[in-house]
Scaffold this active site. Structure first.
Site, PDB file in Angstrom:
ATOM      1  N   TYR A   1       5.221  41.627  24.732  1.00 24.55           N
ATOM      2  CA  TYR A   1       4.236  41.282  23.700  1.00 24.55           C
ATOM      3  C   TYR A   1       3.242  40.251  24.232  1.00 24.55           C
ATOM      4  O   TYR A   1       2.018  40.401  24.099  1.00 24.55           O
ATOM      5  CB  TYR A   1       4.966  40.741  22.473  1.00 24.55           C
ATOM      6  CG  TYR A   1       4.066  40.131  21.422  1.00 24.55           C
ATOM      7  CD1 TYR A   1       3.432  40.944  20.481  1.00 24.55           C
ATOM      8  CD2 TYR A   1       3.866  38.753  21.363  1.00 24.55           C
ATOM      9  CE1 TYR A   1       2.610  40.387  19.514  1.00 24.55           C
ATOM     10  CE2 TYR A   1       3.048  38.196  20.394  1.00 24.55           C
ATOM     11  CZ  TYR A   1       2.423  39.010  19.469  1.00 24.55           C
ATOM     12  OH  TYR A   1       1.609  38.457  18.516  1.00 24.55           O
TER      13      TYR A   1
ATOM     14  N   ALA B   1       2.429  39.578  27.281  1.00 20.16           N
ATOM     15  CA  ALA B   1       1.584  40.168  28.318  1.00 20.16           C
ATOM     16  C   ALA B   1       0.387  40.896  27.706  1.00 20.16           C
ATOM     17  O   ALA B   1      -0.739  40.802  28.220  1.00 20.16           O
ATOM     18  CB  ALA B   1       2.402  41.126  29.178  1.00 20.16           C
ATOM     19  N   THR B   2       0.605  41.603  26.601  1.00 19.15           N
ATOM     20  CA  THR B   2      -0.511  42.324  25.975  1.00 19.15           C
ATOM     21  C   THR B   2      -1.522  41.356  25.385  1.00 19.15           C
ATOM     22  O   THR B   2      -2.737  41.580  25.474  1.00 19.15           O
ATOM     23  CB  THR B   2      -0.022  43.284  24.876  1.00 19.15           C
ATOM     24  OG1 THR B   2       0.641  42.557  23.823  1.00 19.15           O
ATOM     25  CG2 THR B   2       0.934  44.325  25.442  1.00 19.15           C
ATOM     26  N   LYS B   3      -1.053  40.268  24.787  1.00 16.36           N
ATOM     27  CA  LYS B   3      -1.978  39.309  24.182  1.00 16.36           C
ATOM     28  C   LYS B   3      -2.769  38.560  25.259  1.00 16.36           C
ATOM     29  O   LYS B   3      -3.931  38.213  25.050  1.00 16.36           O
ATOM     30  CB  LYS B   3      -1.215  38.335  23.286  1.00 16.36           C
ATOM     31  CG  LYS B   3      -0.620  38.990  22.038  1.00 16.36           C
ATOM     32  CD  LYS B   3      -1.682  39.632  21.169  1.00 16.36           C
ATOM     33  CE  LYS B   3      -1.117  40.202  19.886  1.00 16.36           C
ATOM     34  NZ  LYS B   3      -2.144  40.833  19.031  1.00 16.36           N
TER      35      LYS B   3
ATOM     36  N   ARG C   1      -0.605  44.937   5.322  1.00 15.22           N
ATOM     37  CA  ARG C   1       0.468  43.935   5.253  1.00 15.22           C
ATOM     38  C   ARG C   1       0.042  42.643   5.956  1.00 15.22           C
ATOM     39  O   ARG C   1      -0.847  42.627   6.782  1.00 15.22           O
ATOM     40  CB  ARG C   1       1.748  44.452   5.927  1.00 15.22           C
ATOM     41  CG  ARG C   1       2.360  45.675   5.280  1.00 15.22           C
ATOM     42  CD  ARG C   1       3.580  46.140   6.072  1.00 15.22           C
ATOM     43  NE  ARG C   1       4.191  47.325   5.507  1.00 15.22           N
ATOM     44  CZ  ARG C   1       5.120  47.315   4.563  1.00 15.22           C
ATOM     45  NH1 ARG C   1       5.551  46.161   4.076  1.00 15.22           N
ATOM     46  NH2 ARG C   1       5.623  48.438   4.098  1.00 15.22           N
TER      47      ARG C   1
END
Length: 250
Positions: A155, A157-159, A17
């Site tokens: 989100y 923080a993860t990036k 996707r």
């Protein structure tokens, strides 16, 4: 333009996707053999399989949720069995949700971290035996790291963590000739946007287009262009970098 990618072997996570699909299709059209994965069966899976058959090449679309270590192990084993090695790994699979920080549950925090950070870490770590000099590892990042967006603290923080991981890995594996880079995205038109009610679609497009220097949103094909470049020898001296593909968003 021939980028010299024909016959290369690639793993693209979450490729059925949106941005991932655009990357998979572009690589296949450039002559790359692509292995990609999905979390659950859908029409998007079947349609991508059909498109790849028409394109030609040794492509594989398999079920794997990178939030689960055993799925990552099976995915990399599939790559080893089918290809023997990898020239390109694209960490695209990710999860996102919009939740006020005060209401953010530990369960949801862990879900996002397990997919976006731990999952990406496991994909890279387990792919290392299949990567040789000249290989390229690309992670999909986000301009949210620079801008900060309400309701997306987990989100973002993860990036941000992926950016730090990328810089460290570029230094650690530079001597082996393996390159690590990030493509940081702004707002890209995908099926998620067009799944919104028409009035919300219009508002989103107008609001975010106005924030860009180019006055429009990006497309998956435009993201794929950056991936093709980073995967090719044209970018052989580029590592540890974050390349913004965001239309000049502010």
């Amino acid at each position: 333009m021939d980028l010299g990618l024909r016959g290369k072997k690639a793993l693209v996570t979450g490729g059925t996707r949106g941005v991932g699909r655009g990357i998979v299709r572009a690589l296949a059209e450039a002559g790359v053999d692509v292995l990609t994965c999905y979390r659950q069966e859908s029409e998007a899976v079947a349609s991508l399989e059909n498109e790849l058959k028409e394109t030609g090449g040794a492509h594989h679309v398999v079920r794997a949720d990178i939030a689960y270590p055993e799925d990552v192990t099976a995915l990399i084993e599939h790559a080893r069995t089918e290809y023997g090695h990898l020239d390109l790994v694209v960490n695209n699979a990710g999860a996102i949700s919009h939740i006020p920080y005060e209401s953010l549950s530990l369960e949801e925090w862990r879900r996002i971290v397990d997919t976006n950070l731990t999952g990406s870490h496991l994909v890279v770590q387990k792919s290392l035996p299949l990567l040789d000099a000249g290989s390229s590892v690309i992670s999909i990042g986000s301009k949210a790291v620079d801008a900060g967006i309400p309701l997306r603290s987990h989100y973002t923080a993860t990036k941000a963590a992926i950016a730090g991981l990328n810089r460290s890995l570029a230094k650690e594996f530079g001597g082996r000739g393996i390159r690590f880079n990030i493509v940081a995205l702004g707002v890209v038109e995908t099926e998620n946007l067009y799944a919104l009610p028409e009035d919300q679609q219009k508002l989103m497009i107008e609001r975010y287009s106005a924030k860009t220097a180019l006055g429009r949103l990006g497309t998956p094909d435009e993201v794929a262009g950056a991936i093709l470049w980073l995967a090719s020898d044209l970018a052989r001296y580029v590592t540890g970098a974050t390349i913004s593909v965001d239309g000049g968003i502010s």
